[in-house]
Design a protein around this motif. Structure first.
Motif, mmCIF file in Angstrom:
data_model
loop_
_atom_site.group_PDB
_atom_site.id
_atom_site.type_symbol
_atom_site.label_atom_id
_atom_site.label_comp_id
_atom_site.label_asym_id
_atom_site.label_seq_id
_atom_site.Cartn_x
_atom_site.Cartn_y
_atom_site.Cartn_z
ATOM 1 N N UNK A 170 6.933 10.532 7.191
ATOM 2 C CA UNK A 170 7.057 9.842 8.472
ATOM 3 C C UNK A 170 8.240 8.888 8.389
ATOM 4 N N UNK A 171 9.072 8.879 9.419
ATOM 5 C CA UNK A 171 10.171 7.931 9.505
ATOM 6 C C UNK A 171 9.598 6.522 9.659
ATOM 7 N N UNK A 172 9.852 5.662 8.690
ATOM 8 C CA UNK A 172 9.272 4.326 8.683
ATOM 9 C C UNK A 172 10.100 3.301 9.458
ATOM 10 N N UNK A 173 11.212 3.715 10.062
ATOM 11 C CA UNK A 173 12.063 2.745 10.746
ATOM 12 C C UNK A 173 11.327 1.993 11.862
ATOM 13 N N UNK A 174 10.507 2.662 12.701
ATOM 14 C CA UNK A 174 9.744 1.896 13.702
ATOM 15 C C UNK A 174 8.798 0.881 13.072
ATOM 16 N N UNK A 175 8.227 1.213 11.930
ATOM 17 C CA UNK A 175 7.373 0.258 11.218
ATOM 18 C C UNK A 175 8.187 -0.911 10.693
ATOM 19 N N UNK A 176 9.372 -0.627 10.179
ATOM 20 C CA UNK A 176 10.214 -1.661 9.597
ATOM 21 C C UNK A 176 10.775 -2.612 10.651
ATOM 22 N N UNK A 177 11.057 -2.099 11.836
ATOM 23 C CA UNK A 177 11.717 -2.915 12.853
ATOM 24 C C UNK A 177 10.774 -3.445 13.931
ATOM 25 N N UNK A 208 1.710 3.814 3.152
ATOM 26 C CA UNK A 208 2.817 4.763 3.248
ATOM 27 C C UNK A 208 2.804 5.609 1.980
ATOM 28 N N UNK A 209 3.587 6.678 1.973
ATOM 29 C CA UNK A 209 3.605 7.577 0.814
ATOM 30 C C UNK A 209 5.038 8.018 0.549
ATOM 31 N N UNK A 228 0.839 -1.200 0.000
ATOM 32 C CA UNK A 228 0.000 0.000 0.000
ATOM 33 C C UNK A 228 0.872 1.246 0.000
ATOM 34 N N UNK A 229 1.825 1.283 -0.920
ATOM 35 C CA UNK A 229 2.696 2.451 -1.062
ATOM 36 C C UNK A 229 2.107 3.384 -2.116
ATOM 37 N N UNK A 230 2.202 4.674 -1.855
ATOM 38 C CA UNK A 230 1.575 5.661 -2.732
ATOM 39 C C UNK A 230 2.571 6.702 -3.233
ATOM 40 N N UNK A 278 -2.074 6.152 -8.343
ATOM 41 C CA UNK A 278 -1.207 6.615 -7.263
ATOM 42 C C UNK A 278 -0.573 5.491 -6.442
ATOM 43 N N UNK A 279 -1.077 4.260 -6.561
ATOM 44 C CA UNK A 279 -0.433 3.173 -5.811
ATOM 45 C C UNK A 279 0.714 2.617 -6.641
#
Length: 475
Positions: free
Chosen positions: A374-381, A348-349, A78-80, A326-327
Motif C-alpha cells: 500500500x502506498x503510505x504517502x496518504x498516511x504520512x501526509x 504497515x508491512x 507497528x511495522x512488520x 516479525x515486528x
C-alpha cells in the motif's frame, strides 16, 4: 553550464516518466513537490530486533546516529516483515508481494535437495514435512531496483543479497547496475567496508539520481565486534547488574533482557557505519534531496543460535510468527517531509515500501507488481490509511525452533494457526502485546472469522502447505 545541465536533466526525466506513463496506461500524477527527482538511500539491517535501537526503547545498546535519523523521520511502531526469516522477507521488499505469492517462503538454502523429510537443523524427524519452496527470486518479477533503473536512476547494492545464488540470480540480473558483496564472514568489519564502498558510490553518482541499497550483514550471527567496544559494553553490563537475562520457555530458552556485550558492540559499530554514510551524504549536499529508509529484514534472534538479543515485551523472535519474529524497526525520511520526528502506530508491512518509494520519487505506480503493498504517502501526509488485514505464511521449521504456521492481523486482533496440531491462538495486541493470553477459547466468533479470512487468503494465493511425515513417531 551547471544550470543548463540541471535543466536538461529535469527535462529528460520528465519525458522519461511521461513515456513510462504512456506505456503503463495509468493516470499519472506527481506525488511530491516539483523539483529534481529525489535519491533513495535504503539501509537494510540483518536480524535487527524491534527494540535493538535506543530510539525504540533499548537501554543497553547505543545507536546515536540512527537515533538522530529517527528524529528527522517518521518512526513506525507497528511495522512488520513479510516473513520471520531473511530471504522471504527480502523478496517481499524487492517485489511488493507476499512471499507466498512467489513461493519464496523460507530462507534460501534452508533445505537441501532430497532432505525434505528430515528437519536437518535439529537433526530429528519432524511431525510434518516442510512445504517445498523456491530458493531464488523469479526473474519475471519487476523488482524495486528495476523500476528505478528504468526511470534513469543509478542502482547500487552493497552487502547481503540472499535472493538467489549464481550468476543467473545475482543482483545484477535484478536491476542493480553496481553490486559490492563485501565480507559476510565478519559482519562487523564488513559493515565498515560496505560503508566505504557506499561512500564511493555516492561520490561517483552525486550528479544523477540514485537508488543505493546498503544491506549490512550485521547484526546477524556470528556476533563479532572490536575488542574496545566489547570491553565498553562488558563494563556497562557489570554496572547495570542485570538479573536473569535468559529464562526457560516452551521452546527451550529465550533471552528476555538485552545484556550481550558482543552483540551490543556489533549494534554500536553498525550504527557507526550508518553514520559514516549519512555524513557522506551531507558532505555532498545530497541530504536535502534524498529519501532515507531504515529497516530490518526480520525480528531479532532471541530463542536459539546463541540468542544474542531480546525482544521483550514482544514474544519470541526470528523464525517465529510471534511479534518478536516479525515486528521490526522502520524509519522513513523524505525531502518534502514537514512532520519530522512523528510516530506512526498504524500497522504497515515491508511490501508497502515498493509503492511508497515510487510515490515519494514521483514515479508511476505499478499495482500489478506491488499488489500486496500500500502506498503510505496518504498516511504520512494526512494520517489516512486504508483498513486492511496483514498476512503471513511460514510453512517451515526454523533454526530458532519455530514450527509451521500462518497468521493474520486485523486491527488489534492477531491470530496464529499452527499446522502441527491444527490449532489457532488469538491475541489482542493492544491489551496484550506480549501475546501471553490466548483468547481463542473465549472469543470464538472473532477467532472463527479471522481463521476463515486467513484460509480464504491462503486459497487465493495458492499457498503450499506442510504435509504429514510418514517417518515421524512421537517416540
Amino acid at each position: 553550464m551547471i544550470k543548463l545541465y540541471s535543466v536538461w536533466r529535469h527535462l529528460f526525466f520528465g519525458l522519461l516518466l511521461l513515456t513510462t506513463h504512456a506505456q503503463d496506461g495509468s493516470c499519472y500524477t506527481r506525488s511530491v513537490v516539483p523539483g529534481p527527482h529525489p535519491n533513495v538511500l535504503f539501509f537494510l539491517i540483518d536480524d535487527m530486533g524491534w527494540r535493538d535501537l535506543h530510539c525504540y526503547g533499548s537501554s543497553f545498546y547505543d545507536t546515536p546516529h540512527i537515533d538522530a535519523l529517527a528524529a528527522q523521520s517518521a518512526r513506525f511502531t507497528n511495522a512488520y516483515a513479510s516473513a520471520p526469516v531473511c530471504s522471504p522477507a527480502r523478496s517481499g521488499i524487492m517485489t511488493g508481494k507476499y512471499p507466498v505469492a512467489m513461493q519464496t517462503t523460507d530462507w534460501f538454502g534452508a533445505i537441501q535437495p532430497g532432505e525434505a523429510a528430515k528437519e536437518t537443523r535439529k537433526e530429528k524427524i519432524t511431525r510434518l514435512l516442510p512445504a517445498p519452496y523456491r530458493d531464488y527470486l523469479p526473474q519475471q518479477e519487476v523488482t524495486l531496483a528495476e523500476v528505478f533503473k528504468q526511470a534513469g536512476y543509478a542502482t547500487f547494492l552493497a552487502g547481503k543479497w540472499h535472493l538467489g545464488s549464481g550468476p543467473a540470480n545475482s543482483p545484477l540480473t535484478q536491476g542493480f547496475d553496481h553490486y559490492f558483496e563485501g565480507k559476510a564472514k565478519d559482519p562487523s568489519k564488513g559493515s565498515f567496508e560496505i560503508a566505504g564502498e557506499a561512500a564511493r558510490f555516492l561520490e561517483q553518482h552525486k550528479d544523477q539520481p540514485f537508488l543505493a541499497c546498503i544491506s549490512f550483514y550485521a547484526v546477524h550471527i556470528p556476533v563479532l565486534a572490536g575488542e574496545k567496544n566489547i570491553a565498553r559494553y562488558a563494563a556497562k553490563k557489570d554496572r547495570l547488574k542485570l538479573q536473569q537475562p535468559v529464562v526457560a520457555s516452551a521452546w527451550g530458552k529465550e533471552r528476555v533482557k538485552q545484556d550481550h556485550e558482543r552483540y551490543a558492540a556489533m549494534v554500536f559499530e553498525t550504527d557507526e557505519a550508518v553514520g559514516l554514510i549519512l555524513q557522506k551524504l551531507k558532505e555532498l549536499q545530497l541530504d536535502r534531496n534524498t529519501i532515507v529508509v531504515f529497516l530490518s529484514d526480520n525480528g531479532g534472534l532471541s530463542t536459539a543460535e546463541g540468542m544474542p538479543t531480546a525482544n521483550r515485551p514482544l514474544r519470541g523472535g526470528k523464525g517465529w510468527l510471534y511479534e518478536g519474529g516479525i515486528r521490526v524497526p522502520f524509519l522513513l525520511k523524505w525531502p518534502a517531509m514537514n512532520n519530522k520526528g512523528t510516530v506512526i502506530d498504524v500497522p504497515v508491512i515491508n511490501t508497502d515500501l515498493y509503492p511508497t518509494l515510487l510515490a515519494l520519487a514521483g514515479l508511476p505506480q505499478n499495482s500489478a507488481q506491488h499488489k500486496d503493498g500500500v502506498n503510505l504517502l496518504p498516511l504520512l501526509t494526512k494520517g489516512k490509511a486504508p483498513e486492511r488485514s496483514l498476512y503471513w505464511h511460514y510453512p517451515h521449521y526454523g533454526n530458532q525452533k519455530g514450527s509451521p504456521a500462518s497468521a493474520i492481523r486485523s486491527g488489534n486482533w492477531k491470530l496464529i494457526y499452527w499446522y502441527e496440531d491444527a490449532r489457532c491462538a488469538l491475541y489482542n495486541l493492544k491489551d496484550d502485546p506480549a501475546e501471553a493470553h490466548d483468547l481463542a477459547p473465549v472469543k470464538k466468533v472473532v477467532a472463527q472469522k479471522m481463521q476463515a479470512d486467513l484460509q480464504a487468503w491462503l486459497k487465493k494465493e495458492k499457498a503450499v502447505y506442510p504435509a504429514p511425515n510418514p517417518a515421524y513417531s512421537p517416540m
